[in-house]
Scaffold this motif. Structure first.
Motif, PDB file in Angstrom:
ATOM      1  N   ASP A 184     -48.947   8.261 -15.544  1.00 38.56           N
ATOM      2  CA  ASP A 184     -49.171   6.866 -15.923  1.00 38.56           C
ATOM      3  C   ASP A 184     -48.533   6.541 -17.270  1.00 38.56           C
ATOM      4  OD1 ASP A 184     -50.565   6.381 -13.588  1.00 38.56           O
ATOM      5  OD2 ASP A 184     -52.548   6.563 -14.523  1.00 38.56           O
ATOM      6  N   ILE A 185     -48.598   7.467 -18.200  1.00 38.53           N
ATOM      7  CA  ILE A 185     -47.982   7.280 -19.514  1.00 38.53           C
ATOM      8  C   ILE A 185     -46.472   7.142 -19.372  1.00 38.53           C
ATOM      9  CG2 ILE A 185     -47.460   8.442 -21.707  1.00 38.53           C
ATOM     10  CD1 ILE A 185     -50.408   9.604 -21.470  1.00 38.53           C
ATOM     11  N   ILE A 186     -45.864   8.031 -18.601  1.00 37.51           N
ATOM     12  CA  ILE A 186     -44.411   7.987 -18.403  1.00 37.51           C
ATOM     13  C   ILE A 186     -44.014   6.675 -17.721  1.00 37.51           C
ATOM     14  CG2 ILE A 186     -42.445   9.064 -17.233  1.00 37.51           C
ATOM     15  CD1 ILE A 186     -43.438  10.636 -19.679  1.00 37.51           C
ATOM     16  N   ILE A 187     -44.749   6.266 -16.721  1.00 32.79           N
ATOM     17  CA  ILE A 187     -44.453   5.002 -16.034  1.00 32.79           C
ATOM     18  C   ILE A 187     -44.570   3.831 -17.011  1.00 32.79           C
ATOM     19  CG2 ILE A 187     -45.320   3.376 -14.292  1.00 32.79           C
ATOM     20  CD1 ILE A 187     -46.007   5.903 -12.584  1.00 32.79           C
ATOM     21  N   ALA A 188     -45.596   3.842 -17.842  1.00 33.38           N
ATOM     22  CA  ALA A 188     -45.790   2.757 -18.812  1.00 33.38           C
ATOM     23  C   ALA A 188     -44.644   2.692 -19.816  1.00 33.38           C
ATOM     24  CB  ALA A 188     -47.127   2.919 -19.531  1.00 33.38           C
ATOM     25  N   VAL A 189     -44.177   3.847 -20.300  1.00 30.91           N
ATOM     26  CA  VAL A 189     -43.068   3.801 -21.269  1.00 30.91           C
ATOM     27  C   VAL A 189     -41.769   3.388 -20.584  1.00 30.91           C
ATOM     28  CG1 VAL A 189     -44.108   5.415 -22.903  1.00 30.91           C
ATOM     29  CG2 VAL A 189     -42.536   6.285 -21.211  1.00 30.91           C
ATOM     30  N   GLN A 190     -41.596   3.784 -19.338  1.00 29.42           N
ATOM     31  CA  GLN A 190     -40.403   3.354 -18.604  1.00 29.42           C
ATOM     32  C   GLN A 190     -40.391   1.835 -18.455  1.00 29.42           C
ATOM     33  OE1 GLN A 190     -38.946   6.701 -15.600  1.00 29.42           O
ATOM     34  NE2 GLN A 190     -41.035   6.107 -15.165  1.00 29.42           N
ATOM     35  N   HIS A 191     -41.534   1.264 -18.114  1.00 29.77           N
ATOM     36  CA  HIS A 191     -41.628  -0.192 -17.986  1.00 29.77           C
ATOM     37  C   HIS A 191     -41.408  -0.873 -19.329  1.00 29.77           C
ATOM     38  CE1 HIS A 191     -43.934   0.319 -14.048  1.00 29.77           C
ATOM     39  NE2 HIS A 191     -42.803  -0.276 -13.758  1.00 29.77           N
ATOM     40  N   ARG A 192     -42.000  -0.343 -20.369  1.00 25.11           N
ATOM     41  CA  ARG A 192     -41.893  -0.936 -21.708  1.00 25.11           C
ATOM     42  C   ARG A 192     -40.436  -1.014 -22.172  1.00 25.11           C
ATOM     43  NH1 ARG A 192     -40.288  -2.488 -25.726  1.00 25.11           N
ATOM     44  NH2 ARG A 192     -41.248  -2.639 -27.762  1.00 25.11           N
ATOM     45  N   TYR A 193     -39.680   0.053 -21.901  1.00 27.97           N
ATOM     46  CA  TYR A 193     -38.303   0.130 -22.393  1.00 27.97           C
ATOM     47  C   TYR A 193     -37.247  -0.209 -21.340  1.00 27.97           C
ATOM     48  CZ  TYR A 193     -40.009   1.973 -26.759  1.00 27.97           C
ATOM     49  OH  TYR A 193     -40.643   2.101 -27.965  1.00 27.97           O
ATOM     50  N   GLY A 194     -37.668  -0.457 -20.117  1.00 29.62           N
ATOM     51  CA  GLY A 194     -36.710  -0.802 -19.073  1.00 29.62           C
ATOM     52  C   GLY A 194     -35.759   0.334 -18.748  1.00 29.62           C
ATOM     53  N   ILE A 195     -36.295   1.538 -18.746  1.00 22.76           N
ATOM     54  CA  ILE A 195     -35.484   2.733 -18.490  1.00 22.76           C
ATOM     55  C   ILE A 195     -36.110   3.540 -17.365  1.00 22.76           C
ATOM     56  CG2 ILE A 195     -34.653   2.927 -20.871  1.00 22.76           C
ATOM     57  CD1 ILE A 195     -36.790   5.140 -21.269  1.00 22.76           C
ATOM     58  N   VAL A 196     -35.364   4.507 -16.899  1.00 24.60           N
ATOM     59  CA  VAL A 196     -35.879   5.485 -15.948  1.00 24.60           C
ATOM     60  C   VAL A 196     -35.660   6.861 -16.564  1.00 24.60           C
ATOM     61  CG1 VAL A 196     -35.617   6.511 -13.662  1.00 24.60           C
ATOM     62  CG2 VAL A 196     -35.399   4.037 -13.946  1.00 24.60           C
ATOM     63  N   ILE A 197     -36.735   7.596 -16.688  1.00 26.70           N
ATOM     64  CA  ILE A 197     -36.639   8.979 -17.151  1.00 26.70           C
ATOM     65  C   ILE A 197     -36.716   9.832 -15.896  1.00 26.70           C
ATOM     66  CG2 ILE A 197     -37.655  10.809 -18.540  1.00 26.70           C
ATOM     67  CD1 ILE A 197     -38.958   8.574 -20.246  1.00 26.70           C
ATOM     68  N   PRO A 198     -35.624  10.518 -15.561  1.00 33.28           N
ATOM     69  CA  PRO A 198     -35.644  11.316 -14.338  1.00 33.28           C
ATOM     70  C   PRO A 198     -36.842  12.274 -14.301  1.00 33.28           C
ATOM     71  CG  PRO A 198     -33.437  11.248 -15.250  1.00 33.28           C
ATOM     72  CD  PRO A 198     -34.358  10.643 -16.276  1.00 33.28           C
ATOM     73  N   GLU A 199     -37.445  12.332 -13.134  1.00 30.95           N
ATOM     74  CA  GLU A 199     -38.658  13.140 -12.978  1.00 30.95           C
ATOM     75  C   GLU A 199     -38.468  14.585 -13.424  1.00 30.95           C
ATOM     76  OE1 GLU A 199     -41.997  14.071  -9.585  1.00 30.95           O
ATOM     77  OE2 GLU A 199     -40.557  12.471  -9.253  1.00 30.95           O
ATOM     78  N   GLU A 200     -37.285  15.129 -13.179  1.00 31.29           N
ATOM     79  CA  GLU A 200     -37.057  16.526 -13.561  1.00 31.29           C
ATOM     80  C   GLU A 200     -37.099  16.737 -15.074  1.00 31.29           C
ATOM     81  OE1 GLU A 200     -33.013  14.635 -12.804  1.00 31.29           O
ATOM     82  OE2 GLU A 200     -34.858  14.779 -11.654  1.00 31.29           O
ATOM     83  N   GLU A 201     -36.958  15.663 -15.839  1.00 29.91           N
ATOM     84  CA  GLU A 201     -37.017  15.786 -17.293  1.00 29.91           C
ATOM     85  C   GLU A 201     -38.441  15.849 -17.824  1.00 29.91           C
ATOM     86  OE1 GLU A 201     -34.596  13.189 -19.644  1.00 29.91           O
ATOM     87  OE2 GLU A 201     -32.932  13.329 -18.232  1.00 29.91           O
ATOM     88  N   TRP A 202     -39.421  15.437 -17.022  1.00 37.48           N
ATOM     89  CA  TRP A 202     -40.786  15.447 -17.534  1.00 37.48           C
ATOM     90  C   TRP A 202     -41.827  16.030 -16.592  1.00 37.48           C
ATOM     91  CZ3 TRP A 202     -44.455  12.856 -14.789  1.00 37.48           C
ATOM     92  CH2 TRP A 202     -44.011  11.866 -13.909  1.00 37.48           C
ATOM     93  N   SER A 203     -41.608  16.018 -15.291  1.00 35.45           N
ATOM     94  CA  SER A 203     -42.681  16.410 -14.367  1.00 35.45           C
ATOM     95  C   SER A 203     -43.071  17.880 -14.483  1.00 35.45           C
ATOM     96  CB  SER A 203     -42.317  16.072 -12.926  1.00 35.45           C
ATOM     97  OG  SER A 203     -41.241  16.859 -12.491  1.00 35.45           O
ATOM     98  N   SER A 204     -42.120  18.734 -14.717  1.00 35.70           N
ATOM     99  CA  SER A 204     -42.458  20.157 -14.843  1.00 35.70           C
ATOM    100  C   SER A 204     -42.887  20.480 -16.273  1.00 35.70           C
ATOM    101  CB  SER A 204     -41.265  21.026 -14.452  1.00 35.70           C
ATOM    102  OG  SER A 204     -40.181  20.793 -15.329  1.00 35.70           O
ATOM    103  N   ARG A 205     -42.814  19.480 -17.160  1.00 42.27           N
ATOM    104  CA  ARG A 205     -43.178  19.678 -18.560  1.00 42.27           C
ATOM    105  C   ARG A 205     -44.236  18.654 -18.959  1.00 42.27           C
ATOM    106  NH1 ARG A 205     -38.201  18.628 -21.728  1.00 42.27           N
ATOM    107  NH2 ARG A 205     -39.530  19.271 -23.436  1.00 42.27           N
ATOM    108  N   ASP A 206     -45.359  18.691 -18.284  1.00 39.06           N
ATOM    109  CA  ASP A 206     -46.387  17.691 -18.570  1.00 39.06           C
ATOM    110  C   ASP A 206     -47.151  18.001 -19.856  1.00 39.06           C
ATOM    111  OD1 ASP A 206     -47.910  19.776 -17.653  1.00 39.06           O
ATOM    112  OD2 ASP A 206     -48.880  18.650 -16.050  1.00 39.06           O
ATOM    113  N   ASP A 207     -46.611  18.944 -20.648  1.00 44.23           N
ATOM    114  CA  ASP A 207     -47.204  19.260 -21.940  1.00 44.23           C
ATOM    115  C   ASP A 207     -46.370  18.696 -23.088  1.00 44.23           C
ATOM    116  OD1 ASP A 207     -45.024  20.950 -21.602  1.00 44.23           O
ATOM    117  OD2 ASP A 207     -45.987  22.651 -22.582  1.00 44.23           O
ATOM    118  N   LEU A 208     -45.560  17.681 -22.811  1.00 47.63           N
ATOM    119  CA  LEU A 208     -44.716  17.076 -23.840  1.00 47.63           C
ATOM    120  C   LEU A 208     -45.574  16.415 -24.913  1.00 47.63           C
ATOM    121  CD1 LEU A 208     -42.094  15.292 -21.562  1.00 47.63           C
ATOM    122  CD2 LEU A 208     -41.693  17.305 -22.977  1.00 47.63           C
TER     123      LEU A 208
END
Length: 89
Positions: free
Chosen positions: A43-67
């Protein structure tokens, strides 16, 4: 610019986790330090993507949910910089 992004991410995390933003540090990891679960992180990642109008590829964050907050901000800045270099922003 990155400091602004850190502040915005902190506010988003605070909103998503119903916490006070002043009590969240840039080094905090939503899951490890703030009690978020995997769905909260998504939900946090989705919210920041919406806020900034960007897409962060899932592979950049999904396996690293300890960011940390700062690491999430770095992902955002990387995406924004890429958009600028491609003339899309």
């Amino acid at each position: 610019m990155e400091e602004e992004i850190v502040e915005t991410v902190t506010k988003i995390v605070a909103d998503e986790l119903s916490r006070a933003a002043w009590n969240i540090r840039p080094t905090d990891r939503p899951k490890d330090d703030l009690g978020a679960d995997s769905l909260d992180v998504t939900d946090i990642i989705i919210a920041v993507q919406h806020r900034y109008g960007i897409v962060i590829p899932e592979e950049e964050w999904s396996s690293r949910d300890d960011l940390s907050i700062k690491e999430i901000a770095s992902l955002i800045k990387k995406r924004l910089d890429l958009m600028v270099s491609q003339g899309r922003r």
